[in-house]
Design a protein around this motif. Sequence first.
Motif, PDB file in Angstrom:
ATOM      1  N   TYR A 103       0.874  -1.163  -0.104  1.00 12.08           N
ATOM      2  CA  TYR A 103       0.127   0.013   0.031  1.00 12.08           C
ATOM      3  C   TYR A 103       0.872   1.435  -0.069  1.00 12.08           C
ATOM      4  N   SER A 104       0.326   2.233  -0.713  1.00  8.38           N
ATOM      5  CA  SER A 104       0.625   3.432  -0.648  1.00  8.38           C
ATOM      6  C   SER A 104      -0.149   4.657  -0.675  1.00  8.38           C
ATOM      7  N   ASP A 105      -0.087   5.884   0.053  1.00 15.92           N
ATOM      8  CA  ASP A 105      -1.054   6.940  -0.217  1.00 15.92           C
ATOM      9  C   ASP A 105      -1.253   7.419  -1.491  1.00 15.92           C
ATOM     10  N   PRO A 106      -2.535   7.575  -1.844  1.00 19.00           N
ATOM     11  CA  PRO A 106      -2.837   8.179  -3.424  1.00 19.00           C
ATOM     12  C   PRO A 106      -1.917   9.334  -3.484  1.00 19.00           C
ATOM     13  N   THR A 107      -1.628   9.703  -4.964  1.00 18.06           N
ATOM     14  CA  THR A 107      -0.811  10.946  -5.077  1.00 18.06           C
ATOM     15  C   THR A 107      -1.780  11.708  -6.103  1.00 18.06           C
ATOM     16  N   THR A 108      -2.971  11.266  -6.646  1.00 19.79           N
ATOM     17  CA  THR A 108      -3.692  11.984  -7.306  1.00 19.79           C
ATOM     18  C   THR A 108      -5.049  11.960  -6.611  1.00 19.79           C
ATOM     19  N   GLY A 109      -6.096  12.758  -7.121  1.00 18.34           N
ATOM     20  CA  GLY A 109      -7.428  12.583  -6.718  1.00 18.34           C
ATOM     21  C   GLY A 109      -7.561  13.408  -5.508  1.00 18.34           C
ATOM     22  N   ILE A 110      -8.927  13.248  -4.809  1.00 22.93           N
ATOM     23  CA  ILE A 110      -9.275  14.012  -3.738  1.00 22.93           C
ATOM     24  C   ILE A 110      -8.594  13.506  -2.416  1.00 22.93           C
ATOM     25  N   LEU A 111      -8.104  12.340  -2.348  1.00 24.89           N
ATOM     26  CA  LEU A 111      -7.551  11.923  -1.302  1.00 24.89           C
ATOM     27  C   LEU A 111      -6.252  12.359  -1.169  1.00 24.89           C
ATOM     28  N   SER A 112      -5.459  12.709  -2.364  1.00 29.84           N
ATOM     29  CA  SER A 112      -4.202  13.194  -2.446  1.00 29.84           C
ATOM     30  C   SER A 112      -4.120  14.820  -1.687  1.00 29.84           C
ATOM     31  N   TRP A 113      -5.106  15.474  -1.514  1.00 29.93           N
ATOM     32  CA  TRP A 113      -5.360  16.732  -1.007  1.00 29.93           C
ATOM     33  C   TRP A 113      -5.351  16.705   0.588  1.00 29.93           C
ATOM     34  N   LEU A 114      -5.726  15.502   1.166  1.00 32.31           N
ATOM     35  CA  LEU A 114      -5.850  15.474   2.596  1.00 32.31           C
ATOM     36  C   LEU A 114      -4.427  15.181   3.315  1.00 32.31           C
ATOM     37  N   PRO A 115      -4.596  15.680   4.606  1.00 32.91           N
ATOM     38  CA  PRO A 115      -3.597  15.124   5.476  1.00 32.91           C
ATOM     39  C   PRO A 115      -3.419  13.633   5.698  1.00 32.91           C
ATOM     40  N   PRO A 116      -2.344  13.059   5.681  1.00 32.53           N
ATOM     41  CA  PRO A 116      -1.881  11.539   5.530  1.00 32.53           C
ATOM     42  C   PRO A 116      -2.854  10.872   6.833  1.00 32.53           C
TER      43      PRO A 116
END
Length: 340
Positions: free
Chosen positions: A29-42
């Motif tokens: 797993y890795s945090d998304p780098t695009t899309g709405i989730l990439s705008w959020l704090p980890p």
Amino acid sequence: MASASSKNLRTPRRADDSSINFFPDLPGYSDPTTGILSWLPPSWIPYAQLMRIDRPAGLYAFYFPYLIGIMYAACLAPTAPKPSTLLQLASTLFPLNILLRGAACTWNDTVDQEFDRRVERCRHRPVARGAVSTISAHIFTLAQLMAIYPVLTFFPASCRSHMGVTVVLFFVYALMKRVTHYPQVVLGFPFAWAVFFCVASLDLDPLGPNAAPTLALFAVNVLWSIIYDTIYAHQDIKDDEKAGVKSMALRFRDSTKLLVGTLAVCMVTLLVLCGVWLDCGTLYYVGTAGVAAAMSYYIYDVDLGDPQSCGAWFHDQFLTVGVPLIAGFTGEYLCRAAIL
């Protein structure tokens, strides 16, 4: 004789199962780098994922039955409600459904974490991968349910009991895949309960003088849910079988198109009966014809052996089937309100 990997998949969950990687050959797993989730704090990302903020198709599944229910209720009302009243109801129901969906998905991910770790598509869900603890997930579920209550105050008091039934049914559904091959049937009921909620939202009795068309539309929503969720479940059919997850996709794996085709015929028939009992005009039946055409093409074109096809059609059919369904009732309402 079962392979070693199959035995591991069928082994009941142990205390250290959360540390087992059932798919060591696949990327981690890795945090998304695009899309709405990439705008959020980890630290927010796992909770947004529990709510499926980045996946709108599931929100359609929750919200569309309420839009259908609102327009149906508008057709029932002795005096046609103003368009502004219906728009206000629809706008208020939108955040309610975001929270309802979030709570249902969070609960589902929490109780299904041992299954999700064994299913390729679900292995990176927040609870399954350990990003959110079980206790934190339960607290988050409760918080979302509590946030629903203030929204309910904008509706008649009778709507609260209907929402209570809806929540209980969603929570029960999450447990059904352990005990029956028909969890999709159970899932259809909380989605369909939106019809009762919306009729009550206009201070009408869902099982009053118009009980027959109301129950017909309720059944339409149940059948619709069974159809699309059975097709959706074909994405994970191999992993589900190994993990011990039950579904109608597994039960009818060799005859799914015959099953959903038959259910679609029943669905359209009930829509026609609903229109007859409501004494609907031409525009309603144009919408019903659109539902029949869209559903026919959807079932014909989807490739059950291709997970991408199943996933894409799950998303698209909410628009191709749901929009004409809503449009049929909207056309009938506009005629009754003498707007057309």
